[in-house]
Motif scaffolding. Structure first.
Motif, PDB file in Angstrom:
ATOM      1  N   ASN A 466       0.822  -1.215   0.000  1.00  9.01           N
ATOM      2  CA  ASN A 466       0.000   0.000   0.000  1.00  9.01           C
ATOM      3  C   ASN A 466       0.854   1.263   0.000  1.00  9.01           C
ATOM      4  O   ASN A 466       0.498   2.266  -0.633  1.00  9.01           O
ATOM      5  CB  ASN A 466      -0.938  -0.006   1.215  1.00  9.01           C
ATOM      6  CG  ASN A 466      -2.060  -1.013   1.071  1.00  9.01           C
ATOM      7  OD1 ASN A 466      -2.634  -1.180  -0.002  1.00  9.01           O
ATOM      8  ND2 ASN A 466      -2.376  -1.719   2.150  1.00  9.01           N
ATOM      9  N   THR A 477      -4.354   2.414  -4.676  1.00  7.38           N
ATOM     10  CA  THR A 477      -5.194   1.785  -5.690  1.00  7.38           C
ATOM     11  C   THR A 477      -4.311   1.177  -6.761  1.00  7.38           C
ATOM     12  O   THR A 477      -3.515   1.887  -7.397  1.00  7.38           O
ATOM     13  CB  THR A 477      -6.144   2.803  -6.334  1.00  7.38           C
ATOM     14  OG1 THR A 477      -6.920   3.430  -5.302  1.00  7.38           O
ATOM     15  CG2 THR A 477      -7.058   2.135  -7.330  1.00  7.38           C
ATOM     16  N   ASP A 479      -4.146   0.320  -9.993  1.00  2.00           N
ATOM     17  CA  ASP A 479      -4.892   0.612 -11.213  1.00  2.00           C
ATOM     18  C   ASP A 479      -4.016   0.387 -12.437  1.00  2.00           C
ATOM     19  O   ASP A 479      -2.911   0.933 -12.538  1.00  2.00           O
ATOM     20  CB  ASP A 479      -5.368   2.072 -11.173  1.00  2.00           C
ATOM     21  CG  ASP A 479      -6.316   2.422 -12.309  1.00  2.00           C
ATOM     22  OD1 ASP A 479      -6.475   1.608 -13.236  1.00  2.00           O
ATOM     23  OD2 ASP A 479      -6.876   3.522 -12.270  1.00  2.00           O
TER      24      ASP A 479
END
Length: 488
Positions: A466, A477, A479
């Protein structure tokens, strides 16, 4: 009996634990061969579809979607590299030996490959086994900086071994244990790494331009590939390593794949003779009166087209199949380049265009095209060259921006069915050529910019995972459309 029992009780547990049917030690050459196999990217693979060279028109097998999820780390390969180096020491080789020198190239290659797919990755804390089961992530910049250091050391150590006529390398099925060729691979790959950092050319800490010029301007210290003979390539045979497309799988793959427009239609627009080698004419065009010698008879499908439409049009003969005679007539095919001479030529031409190094960009540009022609089997190269190069779309422009697009386009064409991710990596870095999108590529009409980290990171290394996401992308995130450092 008592005496025998007494002897057995003195045996160490570690000795009893060993499996007598499995070797505890292996020659470094065997590990080297294994590592070399893992470096290999195959032609007609997922990477080639995502590079928009060919398309799958049959959903059961594949599609063109960029809705990527997770990818793998390269730590198993890197553990094998470390094991190879350890085995070389175990068998009595000097600290500087071919396995350790080439091992530094392997480390650079596998870490860069992994980082280009993901972004930041664990490096400094990685490969420490139980000492650190939750490694912190290194920045992508740190990975590239370390890779360049490894490549510099590999070159220096290989030169020392070459000077001493070291003959201890074995197990090399790509370059025949030739350390001089390996030194060229190391420095040619270094040019790949440096040109990949083009968006960071103003970073004084990396000093990209000076490093690139140092290689090009010092060929004695930094020899690079000078012909197709220097290519790092995987060669096929008719037994255990058949070319991925061959007469045995024609019915399965030939009709369920077709050529992609991004690649084939670019060849056609340039009236490039590679057209007639890599593809067959679209049957509907032949039926309409064109011949196999007409460029207009060759049509690729947009990677963005829906599979239903593409499949229907392929059945109707509207698209060009993969060349049957070239790719399905034997088990040998053509060697698959992993790092090649044409790429070196185009990278140097690009660097000259960008002002990184003095030289004649046109000279390297034309050498790169001709080398690709030769590799793909174009005959009478010099005879065909004059008319080809007379086209304004091909002759290198005197305008820097236009010339750069031409160099990058030809570099893309030369990557056809070789060099793994490099066509995609160069597109992501430069936007050349324009990749086609639509329903068939999914991801809301976007070309994905990265993969997600392995799912195990979310559970076994969540804190560092994270933190790495937040550091790179501003939020935790993962992504596939987020921009990693190297392309910002």
């Amino acid at each position: 009996m008592v005496f025998a029992v007494g002897l057995s009780s003195c045996q160490k547990f570690e000795d009893l634990e060993k499996d007598p049917n499995r070797p505890g030690d292996v020659p470094p050459s065997l590990v080297f061969t294994r590592v070399l196999y893992k470096l290999y990217y195959s032609p007609w693979s997922d990477q080639m579809r995502w590079g928009q060279f060919h398309c799958s028109n049959y959903a059961y097998y594949d599609d063109q979607e960029y809705d990527w999820t997770t990818t793998d780390f390269n730590y198993n390969q890197l553990k094998n590299v470390n094991q190879m180096i350890s085995e070389a020491t175990r068998v009595g080789l000097a600290d500087n030996n071919p396995y350790s020198a080439i091992g530094k190239f392997f480390k650079a290659y596998f870490f860069v490959d992994m980082s280009l797919r993901l972004g930041d990755v664990p490096m400094t804390d990685a490969l420490k086994s139980l000492e650190n089961t939750a490694p912190k992530y290194d920045t992508q910049k740190a990975v590239f900086k370390q890779a360049l250091t490894w490549l510099e050391e590999s070159n220096t150590e290989l030169q020392t071994l070459i000077n001493s006529n070291d003959q201890s390398l074995t197990g090399d099925f790509m370059l025949g244990n030739d350390l001089k060729k390996w030194q060229k691979v190391v420095n040619s790959y270094k040019l790949r790494v440096l040109i990949a950092l083009s968006k960071k050319e103003s970073d004084t800490d990396l000093n990209i331009k000076a490093q690139f010029a140092n290689v090009v301007n010092n060929p004695t210290k930094y020899p690079v590939m000078t012909s197709l003979d220097d290519n790092l390539k995987f060669t096929y045979n008719s037994s255990d390593t058949k070319y991925p497309l061959n007469q045995d799988n024609y019915g399965q793959t030939a009709t369920r794949n077709n050529m992609a427009a991004t690649y084939l239609n670019t060849l056609v627009s340039l009236k490039d003779p590679r057209t007639f080698i890599v593809a067959d004419p679209a049957p509907a065009k032949i039926k309409a009166g064109l011949t196999a010698s007409d460029y207009e008879a060759y049509v690729g499908a947009s990677s963005g087209e829906s599979l239903d439409d593409m499949s229907t049009k392929m059945l109707n003969g509207e698209y060009s199949p993969i060349s049957k005679s070239h790719y399905y007539s034997s088990y040998l095919g053509e060697p698959c380049i992993q790092i090649g001479y044409s790429e070196v030529c185009f990278s140097i031409a690009e660097a000259i265009n960008r002002g990184w190094v003095a030289g004649n960009a046109e000279d390297y540009y034309t050498k790169g095209i001709k080398a690709s022609w030769t590799f793909h089997g174009v005959t009478d190269v010099e005879t065909k060259w004059t008319a080809y190069y007379a086209q304004p779309s091909v002759k290198l422009s005197s305008t820097s921006a236009s010339a750069l697009t031409q160099i990058l386009t030809q570099k893309y064409l030369a990557f056809f069915q070789n060099s793994g991710w490099e066509a995609y990596n160069n597109y992501r870095r430069t936007g050349v050529p324009t990749f086609l999108t639509g329903p068939g590529t999914a991801n809301s009409g976007r070309i994905a910019k990265r993969w997600q980290y392995p799912s195990s990171e979310r559970t076994t290394n969540a804190t560092n995972y994270n933190a790495a996401l937040t550091s790179q992308f501003g939020a935790a995130t993962d992504d596939i459309n987020s921009e990693m450092w190297i392309i910002k």
